[in-house]
Structure formats: C-alpha cells, structure tokens
Design an enzyme around this catalytic site. Structure first.
Site, mmCIF file in Angstrom:
data_model
loop_
_atom_site.group_PDB
_atom_site.id
_atom_site.type_symbol
_atom_site.label_atom_id
_atom_site.label_comp_id
_atom_site.label_asym_id
_atom_site.label_seq_id
_atom_site.Cartn_x
_atom_site.Cartn_y
_atom_site.Cartn_z
ATOM 1 C CE LYS A 1 5.877 -1.069 10.198
ATOM 2 N NZ LYS A 1 4.900 -0.363 9.392
ATOM 3 C CD GLU B 1 -1.772 -4.418 11.429
ATOM 4 O OE1 GLU B 1 -0.576 -4.714 11.532
ATOM 5 O OE2 GLU B 1 -2.334 -4.255 10.331
ATOM 6 C CG HIS C 1 -4.131 -36.078 15.731
ATOM 7 N ND1 HIS C 1 -4.303 -37.338 16.251
ATOM 8 C CD2 HIS C 1 -5.170 -35.876 14.884
ATOM 9 C CE1 HIS C 1 -5.376 -37.894 15.716
ATOM 10 N NE2 HIS C 1 -5.927 -37.021 14.880
ATOM 11 N N GLY D 1 -4.826 -1.800 4.821
ATOM 12 C CA GLY D 1 -4.005 -2.914 4.347
ATOM 13 C C GLY D 1 -4.631 -4.271 4.601
ATOM 14 N NE ARG D 2 -6.292 -3.927 10.769
ATOM 15 C CZ ARG D 2 -5.665 -2.764 10.914
ATOM 16 N NH1 ARG D 2 -4.521 -2.543 10.289
ATOM 17 N NH2 ARG D 2 -6.173 -1.821 11.690
ATOM 18 C CE LYS E 1 -3.467 2.335 2.766
ATOM 19 N NZ LYS E 1 -4.429 2.303 3.847
ATOM 20 C CD GLU F 1 9.316 -5.950 7.248
ATOM 21 O OE1 GLU F 1 9.001 -4.855 6.704
ATOM 22 O OE2 GLU F 1 9.092 -6.210 8.437
HETATM 23 O O1 F6P Z 1 3.273 -2.803 9.743
HETATM 24 C C1 F6P Z 1 1.916 -3.049 9.635
HETATM 25 C C2 F6P Z 1 1.414 -2.791 8.251
HETATM 26 O O2 F6P Z 1 1.316 -1.426 8.042
HETATM 27 C C3 F6P Z 1 0.099 -3.472 8.015
HETATM 28 O O3 F6P Z 1 -0.970 -2.777 8.513
HETATM 29 C C4 F6P Z 1 0.113 -3.623 6.535
HETATM 30 O O4 F6P Z 1 -0.827 -4.558 6.091
HETATM 31 C C5 F6P Z 1 1.536 -4.059 6.313
HETATM 32 O O5 F6P Z 1 2.275 -3.310 7.264
HETATM 33 C C6 F6P Z 1 2.075 -3.853 4.945
HETATM 34 O O6 F6P Z 1 2.005 -2.518 4.554
HETATM 35 P P1 F6P Z 1 2.192 -2.095 3.039
HETATM 36 O O7 F6P Z 1 1.107 -2.718 2.252
HETATM 37 O O8 F6P Z 1 2.140 -0.601 3.034
HETATM 38 O O9 F6P Z 1 3.536 -2.604 2.589
#
Ligand code: F6P
Length: 531
Positions: free
Chosen positions: A497, A338, A369, A252-253, A194, A200
């Site tokens: 972060k 979240e 199990h 995002g979620r 987003k 990452e």
């Molecule tokens: O760190 C949390 C977060 O902001 C989530 O809410 C989001 O889904 C994820 O990181 C990834 O964010 P982006 O889509 O901006 O890379």
C-alpha cells in the site's frame, strides 16, 4: 511434541492409509456439530497421531486462549484489541465485557437498526428518487467484500430482495461495468469499509457518488455506510441514520456477522440473516463445549496442522460440491492466509514452523475438468477439503444433485485408492502390447494414498451456512493459537500500500529514475504504450 509428531509421521508415511479405513474408523474419525458432519477418515492420521495432535492443543493452551477470546480479552496483542466477532452472533447469550462495558446492548441495537433498514429497503418504504430500490451496490474490498459477496451467492435460494452487486477492485472496469447495469434513481450504494480510508473503496465510492449526482438530486440520501469510523462517513456526506457502525474488536475478515453483512440481510431478509447468526452461534457453543476429540473446529485445525506443518504439504484445496459456495475458496483465502500467513510468533521471534498453507480451490465438478489432473497425478500431495450437501434446493432436479454427490465421493475415493500398474495394464491390454503396453499403462497409474476430508451437511440453509463459516473461523483461530501467532493483524498488506502511494505520482508522469531498474523500465514500457 512437534518432534514426536514428526517422528510418528516418518514412521507411518509409507503406509497406505486405505488399509486403516473401515466402518469403525469412519465412525471414530468423524464428528458431528448439529447436523454438520466432518469426516477425516481418509487421512493417514491414526489414533497415536490424533492423541499427539490433541496434546498439542493442551501444550499450547488453546482452551485458555479460546476462553480469552470469547470473554473479550485483548488477544490481538499487536493492536491491543479484543477479537469479538462471536459477540455479533451471541444473540441470546451472556454479556460480553470489553473495557468494563457489556457490548451486547450495542450489538443488539445495531442489529435492530439494520433489520428495520433492510425491511424498509425490501418493502419499498425506503425509496430512491425513482421509487423502490431495485439494485444494491456494495462497495468494499477484502473483508468488506468477500464475506457478503460469498454469502449472497451461497444463499441465492433465499434471495428475495433487490439485486445485489459487489464492487471491490480499483480497476475502473469493476465499477464502470456495475454502474452501467444499474439505474441511479433506483439504486442504493453501500460503502463498506471498517476504516473508511481504504483507497480502492474510497475511490470507487467517489466514482459512484459522482455517477449518482449526475441524475439524482440528493445522491447522499441513496448512500449507506458500514464502518467503525463514523466521523469519516459524515465527511463523505452520508447521513448518520444511514450509517451502521461497529467496533474495532471486529476484524475485517470476520465482519460479515454485523453491519458488513447488510447487503446479505437486504438480499435474504432479516429472518434468514438471523438464522445465519444462529448457525454461527451454534458452532461457537460446540467449539466451547465439545471435548477435543469431538470438537469440529479443533479437529479441522489439527488435520490442517498435520498436513501442513508435519507432512509438509504446502497447499490445501477447498472443493465445494455446492455451486452456491463458488466464492468460498476466495473468502477462505483471505480468512486463512491473511490470518495465519505470519512469519513471527506473538513474541516477535521467527516462527520455526511453516506458516499457514496456501488455500485455493473451485467448486466441483468444474475443478475436475481443470486442475484435478495435478491433484491425482502431480508429484506434490495436495490435501483436499470437500464440501457436500445431502440435497440441493432444486427438488425437481434431485437426480442431478445425486450425480453431484457421486462425483464428490468418487474423488475422495480415487485420491485414497489410486490405481496401480497392474490395474492400469488391464485398462489397455486389449489395445497395446510389449513395451508400448508398459508405457501406456504407466500414464494411467494413480499413486493414491492422497488425503482428503469431507464436510457434509443436509442442505445449505442460512443456519448451516452460519455453522460452516464459524467452523472455518475457529479453525483459523486454533491453527494460529497452536502456532503461537497473532491471527488478527495483517501487517503484511502494508508495504505494498505504501509503495503504491509513492508510485502514484510516477505513473502520473513524475520522474521514475529514482526507482529500481526493473520498475523504472516497466513504467517506461507502459508510458510508451499509453499510460
Ligand atoms: O488491506 C487489508 C485489509 O485491511 C483487510 O484486512 C480488510 O478486510 C480490507 O483491507 C478492507 O479494509 P476496510 O474494511 O477498512 O476498507
């Protein structure tokens, strides 16, 4: 109201709710949304508790808050944003206005471009340097990974497009193992972020670009981007026609209904994706129209509030007896924790109730199990949420599906009924006697009286899958609205972060002495061992 609920809980908590359960209760304490059935008869909620819980919805203005969300009001107050993932599936609905502008034409246009692109990738009209795309790698994390990864697995029976891989972790093992399995000449990389700043994702995207650049002349031409930050996607080298944008009113979620769902659409095709959207829209309509006592998202939320905030059960196990939903618990961990893992209410005051529960789980029958021992005989009560389809997709193995169903129903029955000492004695009376019989029997006692709910559906089709995901989204909304928190920000992820950024030079060799003793000593140990 909370006090009334708590005193009702105190007055009824030692009762065996099994004594309440008959056919009439099964009908009264269950509801239908389309073909999906939600059964909460196997809980200690009685009509008094339900009335009090429903009053909570009215007292906290949930209907008004719901209408505000659907109409595009900025209910994510801390970020001044609307919350409109519902617009992404509002295919044949009313206009949705944000800042005096109907957002629906834009939503429909983006969906159309996603569909043409997905068709081109699936048909081979869009090619890599080596010809038809065989592998799609979605690079994203959190909501830009968990939704589509879970959905591609959930709809595996409908998957007739290229193979899909999901890379999320900054751990190089994740990307390295995925790249090893793909040929760059026939791979499409989708960078899903987003913000297009998540460390990452951007690190993995650069690694993938370098890998592609080793053998593909125009690596950027095999990259697509899904983002709200179109300027950043251009800087990364992705052509504008391969960028699928969305607006900041999609959290995002909550984002897999739009461009973040592109990998899913490529996997199952635009028609199945549309059916998924239609299922979500059907649940939206139910949520907006059904009376509270029949309203599935509201009831699911109220059962959760009863178990967590009233009874004090701090966790919730999600147990899909549907192997294709094996990633649902992980997806729900982000969606629920979240969203509702907040310690202050909307106005900034400390929350005087527990925040949302810890959500965890695994598919049945695997969990049986592994951790069901604790669910049945541990000292803490863990409310369970079972999901089960009437039929799978393997018609020739329906008898095996029947065994799955028997296991699912057996678990909720066992949790409710348990096994008392007398019955346990009967199980071992032929083997032991006297004190040893007592000892052995006590180990075989199941306390029972443990609550569970069951969500049942005919089959996990794209439509039903859409209904289920929208159901969970609205449950989170209702829980958050009742608690008076903002379910749509996530400040709790920021501190880690920031500290990771500050620690990076130290793990790369800078002086660690400014850090606390524990951190400095761990850095020292890791350095001594090859960091
Ligand atoms: O760190 C949390 C977060 O902001 C989530 O809410 C989001 O889904 C994820 O990181 C990834 O964010 P982006 O889509 O901006 O890379």
């Amino acid at each position: 109201m909370w006090a009334d609920l708590k005193s009702h809980f105190e007055a009824t908590k030692s009762r065996r709710f099994e004594t309440l359960v008959d056919g009439e209760r099964a009908a009264d304490f269950s509801t239908l949304a389309g073909d999906v059935r939600f059964d909460y008869a196997k809980t200690n909620i009685d009509t008094t508790a339900r009335d009090l819980l429903i009053k909570l919805l009215d007292d906290t203005g949930v209907a008004q808050k719901r209408d505000a969300m659907f109409s595009g009001a900025p209910i994510n107050e801390m970020e001044g944003r609307a919350v409109l993932h519902t617009a992404l599936r509002n295919l044949d609905g009313d206009p949705v206005v944000v800042d005096d502008k109907d957002v629906m034409p834009g939503v429909r246009n983006t969906l159309k471009s996603m569909e043409s692109f997905a068709d081109e990738v699936r048909s081979g009209a869009f090619k890599g340097q080596g010809g038809q795309i065989i592998d799609v790698i979605n690079i994203g994390i959190g909501g830009s990974d968990l939704g589509p990864a879970m959905a591609v697995k959930a709809l595996a029976p409908y998957h007739d497009g290229p193979r899909c891989h999901f890379v999320s972790n900054v751990d190089p093992a994740d990307i390295a193992q995925t790249l090893r399995a793909c040929d760059p000449a026939t791979t499409l990389v989708i960078v899903a972020s987003k913000t297009f700043t998540t460390i990452e994702t951007m690190t993995n995207a650069r690694t993938a670009m370098a890998w592609m650049g080793e053998s593909v002349r125009k690596p950027g031409a095999q990259f697509a981007a899904l983002s709200t930050a179109e300027d950043k996607t251009a800087d990364f080298g992705i052509a504008p026609d391969l960028v699928f944008g969305f607006e900041d009113w999609v959290g995002g979620r909550y984002s897999m209904w739009g461009p973040i769902g592109l990998s899913l659409m490529i996997a199952v095709g635009p028609d199945a994706f549309r059916a998924f959207l239609q299922g979500g829209q059907a649940m939206d309509r139910h949520f907006c129209a059904a009376e509270w006592h029949e309203n599935m998202p509201a009831l699911l939320a109220l059962v959760g509030i009863w178990h967590n905030q009233i009874c004090g059960h701090a966790t919730r196990a999600v147990l899909p007896y549907d192997n294709n939903l094996s990633r649902l618990p992980a997806y729900l961990q982000q969606l629920e924790m979240e969203s509702n893992g907040k310690g202050v209410s909307m106005d900034g005051a400390d929350l005087d109730l527990p925040s949302g529960p810890v959500v965890w789980g695994e598919p049945g029958t695997n969990g049986q199990h592994a951790f069901y021992q604790l669910i049945h005989q541990g000292t803490r009560v863990i409310p369970c949420e079972f999901l089960i389809a009437a039929r799978g997709h393997e018609d020739d193995l329906h008898h095996q599906h029947q065994l799955l169903v028997a296991n699912c129903l057996a678990q909720s029955e066992a949790l409710m009924k348990g096994r008392d000492l007398d019955e346990a004695r009967g199980k071992v009376a032929d083997k032991f006697e006297g004190a040893e019989l007592e000892r052995q029997a006590r180990h075989r006692v199941f306390p029972g009286n443990r609550p569970s709910v069951t969500i049942a559906y005919p089959q996990l089709t794209p439509f039903v899958f859409g209904q289920l995901i929208a159901l969970y989204e609205h449950r989170v909304f209702v829980e958050g609205a009742v608690l008076g928190i903002n379910s749509y920000d996530q400040w709790g992820v920021e501190l880690g972060k920031e500290l990771a950024t500050a620690l990076q030079p130290i793990v790369e060799g800078a002086d660690a002495s400014g850090k606390d003793g524990s951190t400095a000593s761990l850095v020292g140990f890791l350095r001594d061992n090859g960091l």
